[in-house]
Design a protein around this motif. Structure first.
Motif, PDB file in Angstrom:
ATOM      1  N   GLU A 156       0.839  -1.389   0.038  1.00 47.65           N
ATOM      2  CA  GLU A 156       0.011  -0.156   0.105  1.00 47.65           C
ATOM      3  C   GLU A 156       0.861   1.402  -0.032  1.00 47.65           C
ATOM      4  O   GLU A 156       0.343   2.255  -0.141  1.00 47.65           O
ATOM      5  CB  GLU A 156      -0.903   0.127   1.214  1.00 47.65           C
ATOM      6  CG  GLU A 156      -0.246   0.364   2.541  1.00 47.65           C
ATOM      7  CD  GLU A 156       0.463  -0.855   3.178  1.00 47.65           C
ATOM      8  OE1 GLU A 156       0.923  -1.795   2.562  1.00 47.65           O
ATOM      9  OE2 GLU A 156       0.522  -0.851   4.549  1.00 47.65           O
ATOM     10  N   ASP A 166       4.498   6.880   1.882  1.00 49.95           N
ATOM     11  CA  ASP A 166       5.718   6.573   2.984  1.00 49.95           C
ATOM     12  C   ASP A 166       6.190   7.470   3.634  1.00 49.95           C
ATOM     13  O   ASP A 166       6.606   8.516   3.623  1.00 49.95           O
ATOM     14  CB  ASP A 166       6.958   6.008   2.055  1.00 49.95           C
ATOM     15  CG  ASP A 166       8.252   5.602   2.814  1.00 49.95           C
ATOM     16  OD1 ASP A 166       8.086   5.278   4.287  1.00 49.95           O
ATOM     17  OD2 ASP A 166       9.289   4.988   2.181  1.00 49.95           O
ATOM     18  N   ILE A 167       6.102   7.222   5.117  1.00 47.91           N
ATOM     19  CA  ILE A 167       6.285   8.215   6.068  1.00 47.91           C
ATOM     20  C   ILE A 167       7.748   7.787   6.854  1.00 47.91           C
ATOM     21  O   ILE A 167       8.662   8.491   6.883  1.00 47.91           O
ATOM     22  CB  ILE A 167       5.284   8.267   7.073  1.00 47.91           C
ATOM     23  CG1 ILE A 167       3.937   8.819   6.563  1.00 47.91           C
ATOM     24  CG2 ILE A 167       5.609   9.184   8.377  1.00 47.91           C
ATOM     25  CD1 ILE A 167       2.817   8.860   7.689  1.00 47.91           C
ATOM     26  N   SER A 176       6.210  -6.319  10.536  1.00 46.70           N
ATOM     27  CA  SER A 176       6.788  -7.117  11.516  1.00 46.70           C
ATOM     28  C   SER A 176       5.740  -7.686  12.523  1.00 46.70           C
ATOM     29  O   SER A 176       6.131  -8.324  13.440  1.00 46.70           O
ATOM     30  CB  SER A 176       7.672  -6.106  12.294  1.00 46.70           C
ATOM     31  OG  SER A 176       6.996  -5.034  12.818  1.00 46.70           O
ATOM     32  N   SER A 177       4.674  -7.557  12.071  1.00 46.28           N
ATOM     33  CA  SER A 177       3.511  -7.762  13.115  1.00 46.28           C
ATOM     34  C   SER A 177       3.088  -9.130  12.768  1.00 46.28           C
ATOM     35  O   SER A 177       3.897 -10.057  12.347  1.00 46.28           O
ATOM     36  CB  SER A 177       2.470  -6.768  13.007  1.00 46.28           C
ATOM     37  OG  SER A 177       1.444  -7.195  13.884  1.00 46.28           O
TER      38      SER A 177
END
Ligand SMILES: Nc1nc2c(c(=O)[nH]1)N[C@H]1C(S)=C(S)[C@@H](COP(=O)(O)OP(=O)(O)OC[C@H]3O[C@@H](n4cnc5c(N)ncnc54)[C@H](O)[C@@H]3O)O[C@H]1N2
Ligand code: MOO
Length: 403
Positions: A195, A210-211, A259-260
């Motif tokens: 996304e 992208d933050i 990573s979740s």
């Protein structure tokens, strides 16, 4: 649909020990110009091969004299000296100062032979070639001896020092053009998520910009690292493996997202296959689904995708590791104590970083949710709530660490 639940969360101290053990100071060095040296860590001892100043010099505009020729001078009993020469900074006197004579000198000009002090021009009056001296000077007054600042042979800067403007000034005084510093740790910053779009790309439904690559890169630069943003990685195991392999030329690998425990969170599996997982899941809030691994000797930190979780872990975990690698040492944030504006409940069992701002001397929590970057951007600092504390009372005094 395959989900990979996190095992028991590791407490923050244990997690930090693992990360800090795996973070190794960089041994590589490089030469940089003085203009590039600010904030860098010196990799050599600097010893002076010259005196600074390299000659005795006048410290005031006035007249170079033999101090004893001015003894007894006063407003009503001037000593009269003969002006025999005038020199400016950068020039040397041809004559030496003999008894009852003087040479006009500018600040910074070499002390003429024979003179041992300078009378300030304000304490004199010039009448053609006669200088009336109204105030006595003592030997060495207003004169800087050679080597007063730095003595030849003395070692003035030590290996491991961080070069700030004043230390760069020392190098400049000694005539250095370049200096040897430790290389910055090279950090691969790898965003992931189907996304995620790069700034400049057109938004489409379900996509966001992208933050994390930018917050992490900024934080990495601030803490002595050299970030390199990788192309956005797709959520596949193959992409994760090949990207991590490509990143093995970097000193530190920082991933964001995936990573979740979602079915597409491939990072854990990729690291498991390529190296060793040190932990997955840490008892901090936000930032729980953090991954730490070592692949072929390279430390890898997988940050949560949520921007505030990612950035708070950036401050809490990544920055200390980087400061060890870059040899900048611990960063002591300025802090102040102030009362809570209201009661706040925290999650027991997770060490919380709570972003706050100060309003009228009171501490105001500004945390919205882990997904909101303004949870951090609206904050002036943060407070830490230990894992065994679940309540802060209104008016309770807390320590705010300021960004
Ligand atoms: N069933 C569970 N779901 C989740 C858990 C859990 O324990 N069980 N943990 C939640 C927590 S806490 C966090 S934090 C997030 C972190 O998840 P991931 O690290 O796997 O991150 P993603 O799922 O990839 O993304 C989360 C969120 O962040 C956005 N994102 C990702 N990368 C970026 C980026 N570079 N710039 C801006 N925003 C980004 C992404 O679109 C998602 O909205 O998981 C919870 N879920
Ligand atoms: O741990 Mo998550 O990072 O709270 O949002």
């Amino acid at each position: 649909m395959v989900m990979k639940p996190m095992k028991a969360l590791l407490d923050l101290e244990a997690g930090m020990r693992i990360v800090m053990d795996a973070a190794r100071p960089i041994e590589r060095t490089e030469q940089v110009t003085l203009l590039e040296a600010v904030g860098r860590v010196l990799a050599e001892e600097v010893c002076a091969s010259m005196d600074v100043p390299p000659f005795a010099r006048a410290a005031m505009d006035g007249y170079a004299v033999r101090a004893e020729d001015t003894f007894g001078a006063g407003n009503f009993s001037p000593r009269i000296l003969e002006l025999i020469e005038v020199i400016h900074a950068g020039e040397s006197a041809r004559l030496s100062v003999r008894p009852a004579a003087c040479i006009q000198v500018a600040t910074g000009a070499p002390m003429p032979d024979g003179a041992d002090a300078v009378v300030m021009v304000e304490d004199t009056e010039l009448d053609r070639t006669n200088v009336m001296v109204y105030k006595p000077v003592y030997p060495q007054q207003h004169a800087s001896p050679m080597g007063e600042d730095i003595k030849s042979g003395s070692c003035v800067l030590q290996r491991g020092m961080r070069l700030d403007p004043s230390k760069i000034g020392v190098l400049a005084a000694l005539g250095f053009q370049k200096v040897t510093v430790y290389q910055k740790p090279a950090v691969a910053v790898i965003p992931s998520g189907n996304e995620i779009l790069m700034p400049g790309e057109a938004l489409s439904p379900g996509r966001i910009y992208d933050i994390n690559s930018y917050t992490l890169s900024a934080l990495i630069s601030e803490n002595g690292g050299l970030p390199q943003i990788f192309p956005i990685m797709k959520d596949t195991l193959e992409a994760a493996i090949s990207t991590i392999r490509e990143a093995l030329t970097y000193d530190l690998i920082v991933l964001s997202g995936g990573s979740s425990v979602g079915e597409r969170d491939m990072m854990v599996e990729a690291v498991e296959r390529m190296g060793e997982i040190k932990f997955h899941g840490i008892a901090v809030k936000p930032g729980k689904p953090t991954l730490c691994g070592v692949v072929e000797g390279h430390l890898l930190i997988g940050m949560p995708g949520y921007p505030t979780s990612c950035l708070t872990n950036g401050y809490g975990i990544l920055a200390p590791a980087l400061r060890k690698m870059s040899r900048l040492g611990e960063r002591a944030l300025a802090s102040l104590k102030a009362p809570m504006v209201r009661r706040y409940t925290s999650t027991i069992g997770r060490h919380q970083y709570l972003p706050v701002r100060l309003d009228g001397g009171e501490v105001v929590p500004v945390f919205k949710e882990s997904g909101a970057i303004t949870s951090m951007a609206d904050a002036e600092g943060y407070i830490e709530i230990p894992a065994n504390v679940d309540l802060l009372e209104k008016g309770e005094v807390v320590e705010v660490l300021l960004f």
